[in-house]
Design an enzyme around this catalytic site. Structure first.
Site, PDB file in Angstrom:
ATOM      1  N   GLU A   1     -54.674 -26.769  29.339  1.00  0.00           N
ATOM      2  CA  GLU A   1     -53.893 -27.541  28.384  1.00  0.00           C
ATOM      3  C   GLU A   1     -52.775 -28.267  29.142  1.00  0.00           C
ATOM      4  O   GLU A   1     -52.245 -27.758  30.133  1.00  0.00           O
ATOM      5  CB  GLU A   1     -53.287 -26.630  27.315  1.00  0.00           C
ATOM      6  CG  GLU A   1     -54.303 -25.872  26.470  1.00  0.00           C
ATOM      7  CD  GLU A   1     -55.089 -26.779  25.538  1.00  0.00           C
ATOM      8  OE1 GLU A   1     -54.690 -27.945  25.357  1.00  0.00           O
ATOM      9  OE2 GLU A   1     -56.107 -26.318  24.989  1.00  0.00           O
TER      10      GLU A   1
ATOM     11  N   ASP B   1     -70.653 -28.662  12.381  1.00  0.00           N
ATOM     12  CA  ASP B   1     -69.257 -28.281  12.216  1.00  0.00           C
ATOM     13  C   ASP B   1     -68.320 -29.384  12.706  1.00  0.00           C
ATOM     14  O   ASP B   1     -67.292 -29.665  12.087  1.00  0.00           O
ATOM     15  CB  ASP B   1     -68.983 -26.978  12.972  1.00  0.00           C
ATOM     16  CG  ASP B   1     -67.593 -26.417  12.672  1.00  0.00           C
ATOM     17  OD1 ASP B   1     -67.223 -26.350  11.479  1.00  0.00           O
ATOM     18  OD2 ASP B   1     -66.887 -26.047  13.627  1.00  0.00           O
TER      19      ASP B   1
END
Length: 319
Positions: free
Chosen positions: A242, A267
């Site tokens: 991240e 999804d």
């Protein structure tokens, strides 16, 4: 079925069109001997092109250099190429192994055989590529190359990318395997299937860096979707990168896990369609750059180069 004696062109004149016709029919009928001979003839064409390139690079200003001598030299080179291919450089053996597992390539090679002498090398190479598709009755090799002919009921994909490049084998395999699921997601969201395939490729490293479950099985999470508090399905834990203020940090996060790749696409499509933050992504108007930058602005990923990476994959790698 045409037997091996009638398809053996190695001892015949290089411009024997009757022999090429027999070879074409033999390969169509699935004759292993014809397949081997077709691969040998392709190798001969490759050798001839190399010889022609060397001839072209040699200065030609002598008394014997005229159109007539060039014609006979060209015929001699074709015959020499055929004789050299009979001994083998290894190319024919490689092609035979590939085409034995893929009869489409054999059919394409056979149909292209009667135009070998003046054929385009790049087109022939594409016709030989193992594509797991098939030609429709009456379709010639050139049409197959342009349209990316597939088996009945399978999605038709071009053989080259938007930028005109021939796809790498692992890229082609990834796109062909997942295209049906991406097409279904496109019908649900309106987002082009290629855009979603590009994101799946970026997130999963073309399927080679998939998130794994605790037991080592595949989570089938192609889009790197995390498992938030509202997720009620299976969960896989993995280390991810991240970016905070442009600086990369390694973190352990929980990700959604699916039974199949199709479930992952469903999804993902559901998330895009129902989450308001992705409204502009849905309405990107078929523009790859707008789609990629829309995802980044919506906070899909923290990598500051995410949009540019995704745009490049869509435009340069996918067909």
């Amino acid at each position: 079925m045409i037997g091996s004696p009638s398809t053996d062109l190695s001892s015949k004149f290089a411009l024997d069109t009757k022999g090429l016709g027999e070879l074409k029919q033999g390969a169509k009928n699935g004759s292993p001997a014809a397949l081997k001979e077709a691969a040998t003839q392709f190798e001969a064409m490759f050798i001839n092109m190399m010889m022609k390139s060397m001839r072209d690079a040699t200065p030609a200003d002598g008394l014997m250099d005229n159109n007539q001598t060039k014609m006979f030299t060209g015929m001699l080179d074709q015959q020499m190429s055929q004789n050299l291919a009979k001994r083998g450089m290894g190319l024919a053996d490689v092609l035979t192994r590939q085409l034995t597992a893929n009869q489409t390539g054999a059919a394409a090679l056979a149909i292209g055989a009667d135009g070998m002498a003046a054929g385009n090398a790049a087109a022939k190479a594409q016709a030989l590529a193992p594509l797991d598709g098939s030609m429709r009755p009456g379709m010639d090799a050139a049409t197959m190359i342009k349209t990316g002919a597939r088996q009945p009921g399978a999605p038709a994909l071009p053989l080259t990318t938007e930028s005109g490049r021939v796809q790498a084998p692992h890229v082609r395999a990834f796109q062909e395997k997942l295209h049906p699921h991406a097409a279904e997601a496109e019908r649900a969201t309106g987002v082009p299937a290629k855009f979603m395939l590009g994101q799946a490729a970026l997130e999963s490293g073309w399927g080679k860096r998939m998130i794994r479950n605790a037991d080592g099985s595949n989570s089938n999470n192609l889009f790197g979707i995390k498992a938030g508090p509202g997720w009620k399905g299976k969960v896989a834990t993995a280390v991810t990168t991240e970016y905070v203020n442009g600086v990369a940090h390694r973190k352990v996060e929980k990700f959604r896990a699916y039974d199949t790749p199709a479930d992952s696409f469903k999804d993902y499509a559901n998330m895009l369609a129902k989450n308001p933050r992705y409204e502009k992504v849905i309405n990107s108007g078929g523009d790859a750059s707008q789609f990629a930058h829309g995802l980044q602005r919506a906070g899909y990923a923290t990598d500051p180069l995410y949009a540019s990476k995704l745009t490049r994959i869509i435009k340069q790698s996918l067909a």
